[in-house]
Design a protein around this motif. Structure first.
Motif, PDB file in Angstrom:
ATOM      1  N   MET A  37      38.765  59.307  23.447  1.00 31.08           N
ATOM      2  CA  MET A  37      39.147  60.560  22.728  1.00 31.08           C
ATOM      3  C   MET A  37      38.070  61.688  23.274  1.00 31.08           C
ATOM      4  O   MET A  37      38.795  62.620  23.546  1.00 31.08           O
ATOM      5  CB  MET A  37      39.441  60.435  21.023  1.00 31.08           C
ATOM      6  N   GLU A  38      37.348  61.791  22.749  1.00 22.22           N
ATOM      7  CA  GLU A  38      35.658  63.092  22.923  1.00 22.22           C
ATOM      8  C   GLU A  38      36.630  63.259  24.783  1.00 22.22           C
ATOM      9  O   GLU A  38      35.848  64.490  25.081  1.00 22.22           O
ATOM     10  CB  GLU A  38      34.521  62.290  23.557  1.00 22.22           C
ATOM     11  N   ALA A  39      36.500  62.064  25.935  1.00 21.49           N
ATOM     12  CA  ALA A  39      36.242  62.427  27.505  1.00 21.49           C
ATOM     13  C   ALA A  39      37.855  63.563  27.459  1.00 21.49           C
ATOM     14  O   ALA A  39      38.098  64.135  28.108  1.00 21.49           O
ATOM     15  CB  ALA A  39      36.400  61.395  28.333  1.00 21.49           C
ATOM     16  N   LEU A  40      38.998  62.471  26.598  1.00 29.82           N
ATOM     17  CA  LEU A  40      40.167  63.267  27.096  1.00 29.82           C
ATOM     18  C   LEU A  40      40.505  64.716  26.308  1.00 29.82           C
ATOM     19  O   LEU A  40      40.876  65.973  26.812  1.00 29.82           O
ATOM     20  CB  LEU A  40      40.929  62.580  25.865  1.00 29.82           C
ATOM     21  N   HIS A  61      31.038  60.127  34.332  1.00 28.24           N
ATOM     22  CA  HIS A  61      30.935  59.374  34.274  1.00 28.24           C
ATOM     23  C   HIS A  61      32.114  58.581  33.123  1.00 28.24           C
ATOM     24  O   HIS A  61      32.177  57.478  33.920  1.00 28.24           O
ATOM     25  CB  HIS A  61      29.902  58.542  33.963  1.00 28.24           C
ATOM     26  N   HIS A  62      32.420  58.591  32.270  1.00 29.43           N
ATOM     27  CA  HIS A  62      34.184  58.310  31.494  1.00 29.43           C
ATOM     28  C   HIS A  62      34.817  57.620  32.355  1.00 29.43           C
ATOM     29  O   HIS A  62      35.299  57.206  32.197  1.00 29.43           O
ATOM     30  CB  HIS A  62      34.147  59.193  30.683  1.00 29.43           C
ATOM     31  N   ARG A  68      41.604  53.520  31.203  1.00 23.28           N
ATOM     32  CA  ARG A  68      42.888  53.934  30.397  1.00 23.28           C
ATOM     33  C   ARG A  68      43.358  55.542  31.010  1.00 23.28           C
ATOM     34  O   ARG A  68      43.738  56.151  30.774  1.00 23.28           O
ATOM     35  CB  ARG A  68      43.133  53.625  28.932  1.00 23.28           C
ATOM     36  N   CYS A  69      42.006  56.121  30.654  1.00 23.59           N
ATOM     37  CA  CYS A  69      41.870  57.696  30.957  1.00 23.59           C
ATOM     38  C   CYS A  69      41.662  58.156  32.233  1.00 23.59           C
ATOM     39  O   CYS A  69      42.353  59.084  32.423  1.00 23.59           O
ATOM     40  CB  CYS A  69      40.029  57.572  30.004  1.00 23.59           C
ATOM     41  N   TYR A  70      41.180  57.197  32.753  1.00 24.00           N
ATOM     42  CA  TYR A  70      41.277  58.295  34.433  1.00 24.00           C
ATOM     43  C   TYR A  70      43.011  58.335  34.938  1.00 24.00           C
ATOM     44  O   TYR A  70      42.956  59.426  35.462  1.00 24.00           O
ATOM     45  CB  TYR A  70      40.700  57.270  35.648  1.00 24.00           C
TER      46      TYR A  70
END
Length: 112
Positions: A37-40, A61-62, A68-70
Motif C-alpha cells: 500500500m505504501e509503495a503504491l 527496492h519494493h 504483485r506491485c511491479y
C-alpha cells in the motif's frame, strides 16, 4: 511483501549480492521493507523523482522485489509514456489557442 525465490536465498545467505551483507537492516533503507500500500501510494512521487533519497530507495527496492506491485509500476510508466506522446503529436489550432488566451485575459480583468 512477496519476495522472489532468489531474493529469499540471497537474504538467507547473508546478503543480496550487491554489498548489503553484514550490516544492521534498520540502518539500510533497501532492507527495510515497506508495504504494498505504501509503495503504491508513492508511485507517482517515485516516478516524478520527488521522494527523498531514503524513500526512493525503499520504493525502488519494493518494486524490484514485489511481483504483485511491479505490474502497477509498469502500467503507470506506460501510461505516462502514452500521455507524453499524445502531447507532442497534436496541438490546438492557433485560432483556438488565441480564443482561450482572450478568455483567460477577460477573466483576469474581471478579478482586478
Amino acid at each position: 511483501m512477496i519476495m522472489s525465490f532468489l531474493g529469499r536465498v540471497k537474504r538467507l545467505l547473508g546478503g543480496n549480492g550487491d554489498g548489503h551483507q553484514d550490516h544492521d537492516e534498520d540502518d539500510c533503507p533497501e532492507c527495510r521493507p515497506i508495504s504494498c500500500m505504501e509503495a503504491l501510494e508513492r508511485v507517482h512521487e517515485y516516478l516524478d523523482g520527488e521522494l527523498g533519497e531514503v524513500s526512493h530507495s525503499e520504493v525502488e527496492h519494493h518494486f524490484s522485489m514485489c511481483q504483485r506491485c511491479y505490474p502497477h509500476l509498469r502500467l503507470e510508466e506506460r501510461f505516462r509514456d502514452i500521455l507524453h506522446q499524445s502531447q507532442t503529436q497534436e496541438k490546438a489550432p492557433d485560432h483556438l489557442r488565441q480564443q482561450v488566451l482572450d478568455l483567460l485575459a477577460a477573466e483576469a480583468g474581471k478579478m482586478n
